[in-house]
Design a protein around this motif. Structure first.
Motif, PDB file in Angstrom:
ATOM      1  N   LEU A   1       0.823  -1.202   0.000  1.00  0.00           N
ATOM      2  CA  LEU A   1       0.000   0.000   0.000  1.00  0.00           C
ATOM      3  C   LEU A   1       0.863   1.261   0.000  1.00  0.00           C
ATOM      4  CD1 LEU A   1      -2.989   0.867   0.108  1.00  0.00           C
ATOM      5  CD2 LEU A   1      -2.742   1.031   2.588  1.00  0.00           C
ATOM      6  N   GLU A   2       2.035   1.179   0.592  1.00  0.00           N
ATOM      7  CA  GLU A   2       2.923   2.335   0.658  1.00  0.00           C
ATOM      8  C   GLU A   2       3.363   2.797  -0.720  1.00  0.00           C
ATOM      9  OE1 GLU A   2       6.620   3.700   3.532  1.00  0.00           O
ATOM     10  OE2 GLU A   2       6.489   1.603   2.882  1.00  0.00           O
ATOM     11  N   GLN A   3       3.425   1.881  -1.679  1.00  0.00           N
ATOM     12  CA  GLN A   3       3.812   2.240  -3.046  1.00  0.00           C
ATOM     13  C   GLN A   3       2.722   3.031  -3.758  1.00  0.00           C
ATOM     14  OE1 GLN A   3       6.973   1.515  -3.946  1.00  0.00           O
ATOM     15  NE2 GLN A   3       7.115   0.660  -1.878  1.00  0.00           N
ATOM     16  N   VAL A   4       1.473   2.871  -3.319  1.00  0.00           N
ATOM     17  CA  VAL A   4       0.331   3.518  -3.969  1.00  0.00           C
ATOM     18  C   VAL A   4      -0.157   4.727  -3.164  1.00  0.00           C
ATOM     19  CG1 VAL A   4      -2.001   3.175  -4.885  1.00  0.00           C
ATOM     20  CG2 VAL A   4      -0.357   1.271  -4.883  1.00  0.00           C
ATOM     21  N   VAL A   5      -0.334   4.524  -1.855  1.00  0.00           N
ATOM     22  CA  VAL A   5      -0.848   5.584  -0.972  1.00  0.00           C
ATOM     23  C   VAL A   5       0.092   5.719   0.231  1.00  0.00           C
ATOM     24  CG1 VAL A   5      -2.904   6.512   0.167  1.00  0.00           C
ATOM     25  CG2 VAL A   5      -3.152   4.791  -1.624  1.00  0.00           C
ATOM     26  N   PRO A   6       1.227   6.345   0.075  1.00  0.00           N
ATOM     27  CA  PRO A   6       2.177   6.460   1.197  1.00  0.00           C
ATOM     28  C   PRO A   6       1.608   7.226   2.388  1.00  0.00           C
ATOM     29  CG  PRO A   6       2.814   7.886  -0.637  1.00  0.00           C
ATOM     30  CD  PRO A   6       1.735   6.997  -1.145  1.00  0.00           C
ATOM     31  N   GLU A   7       0.594   8.091   2.131  1.00  0.00           N
ATOM     32  CA  GLU A   7       0.000   8.853   3.235  1.00  0.00           C
ATOM     33  C   GLU A   7      -0.718   7.954   4.242  1.00  0.00           C
ATOM     34  OE1 GLU A   7      -0.192  11.375  -0.547  1.00  0.00           O
ATOM     35  OE2 GLU A   7      -0.541   9.291   0.051  1.00  0.00           O
ATOM     36  N   ALA A   8      -1.059   6.732   3.830  1.00  0.00           N
ATOM     37  CA  ALA A   8      -1.805   5.828   4.704  1.00  0.00           C
ATOM     38  C   ALA A   8      -0.908   4.900   5.503  1.00  0.00           C
ATOM     39  CB  ALA A   8      -2.793   4.991   3.875  1.00  0.00           C
ATOM     40  N   VAL A   9       0.383   4.966   5.277  1.00  0.00           N
ATOM     41  CA  VAL A   9       1.324   4.031   5.919  1.00  0.00           C
ATOM     42  C   VAL A   9       2.303   4.804   6.789  1.00  0.00           C
ATOM     43  CG1 VAL A   9       3.077   2.251   5.542  1.00  0.00           C
ATOM     44  CG2 VAL A   9       1.114   2.431   3.988  1.00  0.00           C
ATOM     45  N   SER A  10       2.534   4.302   7.998  1.00  0.00           N
ATOM     46  CA  SER A  10       3.504   4.915   8.900  1.00  0.00           C
ATOM     47  C   SER A  10       4.440   3.852   9.442  1.00  0.00           C
ATOM     48  CB  SER A  10       2.796   5.637  10.058  1.00  0.00           C
ATOM     49  OG  SER A  10       2.018   4.726  10.814  1.00  0.00           O
ATOM     50  N   SER A  11       5.625   4.280   9.837  1.00  0.00           N
ATOM     51  CA  SER A  11       6.625   3.379  10.395  1.00  0.00           C
ATOM     52  C   SER A  11       6.928   3.831  11.815  1.00  0.00           C
ATOM     53  CB  SER A  11       7.902   3.392   9.549  1.00  0.00           C
ATOM     54  OG  SER A  11       7.644   2.966   8.228  1.00  0.00           O
ATOM     55  N   GLY A  12       6.256   3.215  12.776  1.00  0.00           N
ATOM     56  CA  GLY A  12       6.486   3.532  14.178  1.00  0.00           C
ATOM     57  C   GLY A  12       6.964   2.298  14.904  1.00  0.00           C
ATOM     58  N   GLY A  13       8.182   2.335  15.429  1.00  0.00           N
ATOM     59  CA  GLY A  13       8.729   1.159  16.085  1.00  0.00           C
ATOM     60  C   GLY A  13       9.287   0.184  15.063  1.00  0.00           C
ATOM     61  N   GLU A  14       9.090  -1.094  15.307  1.00  0.00           N
ATOM     62  CA  GLU A  14       9.715  -2.135  14.485  1.00  0.00           C
ATOM     63  C   GLU A  14       8.956  -2.404  13.187  1.00  0.00           C
ATOM     64  OE1 GLU A  14      11.204  -6.807  15.024  1.00  0.00           O
ATOM     65  OE2 GLU A  14      10.235  -5.728  16.672  1.00  0.00           O
ATOM     66  N   TYR A  15       7.648  -2.216  13.190  1.00  0.00           N
ATOM     67  CA  TYR A  15       6.826  -2.611  12.048  1.00  0.00           C
ATOM     68  C   TYR A  15       6.064  -1.424  11.456  1.00  0.00           C
ATOM     69  CZ  TYR A  15       7.699  -7.199  14.083  1.00  0.00           C
ATOM     70  OH  TYR A  15       8.310  -8.312  14.598  1.00  0.00           O
ATOM     71  N   LYS A  16       5.638  -1.598  10.207  1.00  0.00           N
ATOM     72  CA  LYS A  16       4.805  -0.603   9.522  1.00  0.00           C
ATOM     73  C   LYS A  16       3.341  -0.835   9.878  1.00  0.00           C
ATOM     74  CE  LYS A  16       7.893  -0.110   5.512  1.00  0.00           C
ATOM     75  NZ  LYS A  16       8.216   1.310   5.733  1.00  0.00           N
ATOM     76  N   SER A  17       2.551   0.237   9.818  1.00  0.00           N
ATOM     77  CA  SER A  17       1.123   0.137  10.100  1.00  0.00           C
ATOM     78  C   SER A  17       0.339   0.947   9.081  1.00  0.00           C
ATOM     79  CB  SER A  17       0.813   0.637  11.520  1.00  0.00           C
ATOM     80  OG  SER A  17       1.193   1.982  11.662  1.00  0.00           O
ATOM     81  N   VAL A  18      -0.953   0.626   8.960  1.00  0.00           N
ATOM     82  CA  VAL A  18      -1.831   1.287   7.993  1.00  0.00           C
ATOM     83  C   VAL A  18      -2.890   2.083   8.741  1.00  0.00           C
ATOM     84  CG1 VAL A  18      -3.553   0.939   6.186  1.00  0.00           C
ATOM     85  CG2 VAL A  18      -1.482  -0.460   6.222  1.00  0.00           C
ATOM     86  N   ASN A  19      -3.054   3.341   8.355  1.00  0.00           N
ATOM     87  CA  ASN A  19      -4.131   4.176   8.883  1.00  0.00           C
ATOM     88  C   ASN A  19      -5.307   4.049   7.923  1.00  0.00           C
ATOM     89  OD1 ASN A  19      -5.835   6.100   9.879  1.00  0.00           O
ATOM     90  ND2 ASN A  19      -4.407   7.813   9.709  1.00  0.00           N
ATOM     91  N   TYR A  20      -6.219   3.149   8.231  1.00  0.00           N
ATOM     92  CA  TYR A  20      -7.325   2.864   7.326  1.00  0.00           C
ATOM     93  C   TYR A  20      -8.281   4.042   7.185  1.00  0.00           C
ATOM     94  CZ  TYR A  20      -5.967  -2.020   6.903  1.00  0.00           C
ATOM     95  OH  TYR A  20      -5.289  -3.164   6.594  1.00  0.00           O
ATOM     96  N   GLN A  21      -8.286   4.965   8.136  1.00  0.00           N
ATOM     97  CA  GLN A  21      -9.158   6.136   8.023  1.00  0.00           C
ATOM     98  C   GLN A  21      -8.777   7.003   6.835  1.00  0.00           C
ATOM     99  OE1 GLN A  21      -9.332   8.213  11.744  1.00  0.00           O
ATOM    100  NE2 GLN A  21      -9.369   6.336  12.928  1.00  0.00           N
ATOM    101  N   VAL A  22      -7.501   7.034   6.499  1.00  0.00           N
ATOM    102  CA  VAL A  22      -7.050   7.814   5.351  1.00  0.00           C
ATOM    103  C   VAL A  22      -7.718   7.317   4.074  1.00  0.00           C
ATOM    104  CG1 VAL A  22      -5.045   8.339   3.916  1.00  0.00           C
ATOM    105  CG2 VAL A  22      -4.851   8.430   6.405  1.00  0.00           C
ATOM    106  N   LEU A  23      -7.957   6.013   3.994  1.00  0.00           N
ATOM    107  CA  LEU A  23      -8.510   5.417   2.774  1.00  0.00           C
ATOM    108  C   LEU A  23      -9.960   5.833   2.532  1.00  0.00           C
ATOM    109  CD1 LEU A  23      -6.974   1.849   3.095  1.00  0.00           C
ATOM    110  CD2 LEU A  23      -6.054   3.858   1.914  1.00  0.00           C
TER     111      LEU A  23
END
Length: 302
Positions: free
Chosen positions: A236-258
């Motif tokens: 998803l980061e390749q298409v909508v980078p605004e929806a993906v964050s890197s906090g800590g060890e793993y990446k997460s998706v903010n589904y509200q952005v979608l």
């Protein structure tokens, strides 16, 4: 002994200009336990040894226990290994007070009513947690730093059994997020908080590139074993980078952005549908016109 001296009554020992007043006990002429006034330090002192270091001293502004001295309450041998309340000036670099309950006891600090404990803190040796008790253990802290509220075996840094309330979330149901400092907040959406506002471009194209999947978490103990549905953050980061964050060890998706992306994609698609509908209506009118001309031409020949 004076009946009155400057309106004071009582007795005292005056040792002269250079002597040290002495009240106490001696054995074979050697001082054992006594009180004295130390003119050098300007302190009233209690000694229970033959050395010059007082066990307890009172100055004109403070009372003190010298280094390595202890005051025991509930114990006749106030030392590092004693039981009961111990006030210490310095032991192993630490100052303060503690209760030592011995090898098997439980240190207890709290409040009682008619001899019955009501609220207290203690070190619970059965599960090695420091607990705050009031009608049961309400707060527990493990030696590893995990804090439990409403439970005694917290598995996380903060483990709560029950509903969590925060006054900054008052105002009705809302979605939550975190700010840049990691604070949990109501998801901010007020226009007054935003800058560089622009409409989402190519929303439909972005949606068409998104790849939804079903999956199971590898760590089922932490995230559950049920089948999940969503996106892979790296894809998803390749298409909508605004929806993906890197906090800590793993990446997460903010589904509200979608939600905003999907809304704009639907609008784009609806616009295409409307244009196609308009084209179809034009084609229909053209076809009807051509059909009428053909019919008129056939009728004229007949």
């Amino acid at each position: 002994m004076k009946s009155s001296a400057n309106t004071y009554y009582g007795s005292y020992v005056d040792a002269g200009a250079t002597g040290i007043p002495f009240y106490g006990y001696a054995l074979n002429g050697v001082a054992i336990a006594y009180t004295t006034y130390n003119g050098t330090t300007n302190q009233f002192e209690y000694h229970h040894t033959t050395d010059a270091t007082p066990d307890f001293a009172v100055g004109n502004t403070q009372a003190s226990f010298p280094i390595q001295s202890f005051l025991g309450i509930g114990t006749s041998t106030p030392t590092n290994s004693s039981t009961g309340l111990t006030l210490k000036k310095n032991t192993s670099g630490y100052f303060g007070s503690y209760i030592d309950a011995g090898a098997t006891g439980r240190p207890f600090y709290g409040y009682a009513l008619d001899g019955f404990p009501k609220a207290w803190t203690e070190l619970n040796s059965s599960n090695n947690t420091w607990e705050v008790n009031y009608n049961g253990a309400q707060i527990a802290v493990t030696s590893g730093g995990n804090v439990g509220i409403g439970l005694t075996n917290p598995a996380q840094k903060l483990d709560v059994a029950g509903t969590i309330h925060a006054s900054n979330l008052n105002g009705g149901a809302t979605s939550l997020s975190t700010d840049a400092a990691g604070n949990i907040i109501r998801t901010p959406s007020d226009a007054r908080l935003k800058d560089n506002i622009a409409t989402i471009d190519d929303a439909l194209d972005k949606v068409l590139q998104m790849h939804g999947v079903t999956y199971n978490f590898i760590d089922a103990k932490r995230f559950g074993s049920s089948r999940q549905m969503g996106f892979l953050a790296q894809d998803l980061e390749q298409v909508v980078p605004e929806a993906v964050s890197s906090g800590g060890e793993y990446k997460s998706v903010n589904y509200q952005v979608l939600v905003a992306l999907l809304a704009e994609a639907v609008k784009e698609q609806q616009k295409q549908i409307a244009e196609q509908k308009h084209q179809n209506e034009n084609l229909k009118e053209t076809l009807e016109l051509l059909t009428k001309k053909i019919d008129d031409k056939i009728s004229s020949k007949n």
